[in-house]
Design an enzyme around this catalytic site. Structure first.
Site: not given
Length: 701
Positions: A147, A158, A228-229
């Site tokens: 990430h 994400d 949201r992820s």
């Protein structure tokens, strides 16, 4: 009072939304964004310019609204942002590649769109810089992108949105389809490590090293499901699937992930307003709340997936319900008449300083604010997707649409209608000859998926006419699809003439195109001899990301036709093009960034020969495989054609691109000459037509 009036209007009309209402909401949200943040870089509540994913998603959404409305203020808003950050040499201010922050890559998406609309070289250089980061990005031992450099050995859901849609689009634009195996691998890898089989959902993050405090000591997963992820993950799936080759072996696996995740999400959706909670699977948890950014993302993903046929039609209805519920529940009308999106989680992550442990209390304790760009951008894109999904006419073989055949749908379009008519064609094989006459202007034919939505017929030039057996159909009479109307747009369809399957029968046309300002996008043209007939003199035709196959002269005719990023597949040792460009016409055929392939046994193919003396055909930045003959071009056994035909190449690649043995009457363009070969230069005509700016779905003028 204004807020309550808005709610009253919404409650009475929202469930009856049509495409114009969805487009209206997209416009209002975009204008509100500009009013709240006069400079785009301000979007994420920052005091200094910042290159980040939050601004990038707003930029992408604004460009999509611009393409739908042609409002130049939206384009200027994004361009001002880009021009601040992108220096003439392609350097991006405030961007540090050595940090390997995958969030910073997603800006390449809007830059690619901006480059299409305004092809400035510095935009392309910046895009290449971001792609270089992916080449160097640290990976897990199984090949998954870290990430960030400061989060070693970690993959977060994400990150799939931050990297993969841009990675996929870059692969398509640069003919690097082999990259899709790596792109698919990223999805499959994180799914394997973060999937919870009990719920069907994916955990927010995974630490390969199992060293993080938040990581499960056995699985390495973070402890909770953050909506949201999952939203980022869903949006990444649908955006990549739109670009992924149909025959990629891993494609079905990605579709299965999308379908499984969608079913799982529906178990936790609030039935009253169609929204989802901050912690996905705990709707009754103390302090949990209906969260706007994730709900907007799921709305977008459902709408797009259903429009393409990857999810059942009921998911389109779910998306409409979610959008309606959000308008009633979390949209506020401000005193200045702008709109605000409330109930947005500001930010959430794992690890870092101060340390984020991924606990339930952590997620519900993060700041909640209005107008977060991670909600505004997806909500705008959801509105646009819902607008696209609002077809005027639906064709379905199983009887679930308005008509069972494409021709019936075309016939139902009022003659010379002044606004666009959208015809959705559900997946299926439609055995019929389809004629779109000149009176059926401004029509969009939108297939669910080119691999599963097929119009096919079997007719050939020497075939006796049904009513006049003493006559034959002729080349023009053999076509499967006739496109005589102006302003036609066709997407995600296969057009096939199957008359030549297994035998040699001569000319058999798949598509006969004579209308002006015609666009085919992501379509397949299947045939043998004379597959695609670009018929009309002066007709402007644009083929974008299409696949065209055939044997002899399988692209031929008089039109001004531009082929961008298409695949031209030869099935026989013969000729690809046979242009018949009229004397004095500005151009004939131009192939930009195309890929030329062939069946294994095919070894000797000419780029073209002149059907008429003044034929014009140009290949720019194309990949020519070894089946292309070294001389390149043929004069059709007429020496005089060498004096009149114009055949040229520039900066092609591949084993068939060597020009040292080309015929001496062909041309090699200079860089300055090649720069003039752009779709907008070649196709603009007297009405300044730009095929990238046509309003293909939206009906309102």
């Amino acid at each position: 009072m204004r807020r309550y009036l808005t709610i009253l209007l919404l409650s009475s009309s929202m469930l009856a939304f049509g495409d114009e209402q969805y487009l209206w909401w997209a416009e209002q949200l975009a204008r509100s964004q500009m009013a709240h943040n006069p400079e785009l870089w301000q979007s994420d509540f920052v005091k200094k310019p910042k290159w980040d994913y939050t601004q990038a998603i707003i930029a992408n959404a604004m460009l999509q609204v611009y393409k739908a409305t042609e409002d130049s203020t939206l384009l200027q808003y994004v361009q001002t942002f880009a021009d601040y950050f992108i220096l003439p040499d392609g350097t991006i201010q405030h961007y540090q590649q050595e940090k390997f922050n995958i969030d910073h890559v997603t800006g390449g998406n809007f830059l690619l769109t901006l480059y299409e609309l305004n092809p400035r070289p510095e935009y392309l250089k910046a895009v290449n810089l971001l792609r270089e980061q992916l080449r160097r990005q640290p990976r897990t031992t199984e090949g998954g992108f870290w990430h960030k450099q400061i989060y070693p050995h970690q993959m977060w859901l994400d990150g799939l949105y931050m990297a993969e849609p841009f990675y996929a689009r870059y692969a398509v634009e640069n003919h690097n389809e082999n990259d899709f195996a790596d792109i698919a691998h990223q999805f499959l890898l994180i799914d394997r490590h973060t999937l919870d089989h009990k719920t069907g959902l994916n955990y927010h993050g995974w630490d390969e090293s199992h060293e993080q405090q938040w990581a499960n000591p056995i699985t390495g997963c973070s402890p909770n499901f953050w909506s949201r992820s999952i939203g980022w993950y869903m949006m990444a799936l649908v955006d990549v699937l739109e670009l992924m080759p149909q025959d990629l072996p891993q494609r079905d696996s990605l579709l299965q992930i999308l379908q499984r995740e969608s079913r799982a999400l529906m178990k936790y959706r609030n039935k009253k307003n169609g929204m989802w909670y901050q912690v996905t699977n705990m709707p009754k948890g103390k302090g949990n709340y209906l969260e706007s950014t994730s709900s907007a993302m799921f709305c977008y993903a459902f709408a797009k997936a259903a429009r393409h046929g990857w999810l059942e039609d009921k998911y389109l209805q779910y998306a409409r319900q979610t959008f309606s519920g959000m308008m009633r529940t979390v949209i506020r009308t401000n005193p200045d008449s702008t709109l605000s999106l409330t109930n947005c989680c500001a930010v959430a992550g794992l690890g870092g300083k101060p340390y984020r442990d991924g606990s339930y209390q952590y997620y519900i304790g993060e700041q909640v604010r209005d107008d977060d760009p991670k909600g505004i951008g997806p909500l705008i894109m959801a509105a646009l997707e819902l607008s696209k999904a609002e077809a005027d006419i639906v064709v379905a073989k199983d009887g679930t649409g308005n008509f069972r055949t494409v021709q019936e749908a075309v016939n139902a379009v009022p003659d010379y209608r002044k606004q666009r008519t959208i015809i959705r064609i559900k997946k299926g094989i439609y055995h019929e000859k389809v004629i779109i006459p000149p009176s059926k202007q401004l029509v969009s034919l939108i297939g669910d998926d080119a691999s599963t939505t097929v119009i096919t017929f079997s007719a050939y030039a020497k075939q006796p006419s049904p009513l006049f057996p003493q006559e034959t159909l002729g080349t023009s009479g053999s076509a499967t699809l006739y496109c005589a109307a102006d302003d036609l747009y066709v997407e995600n369809l296969t057009i096939s003439n199957a008359a030549g399957e297994g035998k040699t029968i001569g000319q058999a046309v798949a598509a006969h195109v004579s209308g002006d300002r015609v666009v085919f996008s992501r379509c397949r043209f299947l045939g043998n001899q004379d597959t695609l007939f670009t018929y009309e003199e002066g007709s402007r035709q644009f083929y974008d990301h299409c696949y065209i196959e055939g044997t002899t002269d399988f692209i031929f005719g008089w039109a001004i036709a531009v082929f961008s990023k298409c695949v031209l597949h030869s099935k026989k040792n013969s000729y690809i093009t046979a242009a018949s460009t009229p004397h004095g016409q500005r151009s004939g055929y131009t192939f930009l960034d195309c890929t030329l392939t062939a069946d294994p046994q095919v070894k000797e193919v000419y780029l073209g020969r002149p059907w008429r003396p003044y034929a014009q055909t140009v290949f720019v930045r194309c990949r020519l495989a070894e089946h292309i003959r070294s001389e390149g071009w043929h004069n059709w056994n007429k020496v005089q054609n060498e004096e009149t035909a114009y055949y040229a190449e520039y900066n092609n690649s591949g084993k068939g691109s060597n020009t040292s043995n080309r015929v001496d009457w062909a041309h090699i363009l200079t860089q300055q000459q090649a720069e003039q070969y752009t779709p907008w230069n070649l196709l603009e005509g007297n009405d300044s037509w730009n095929p990238y700016q046509i309003r293909i779905y939206y009906r309102r003028k």
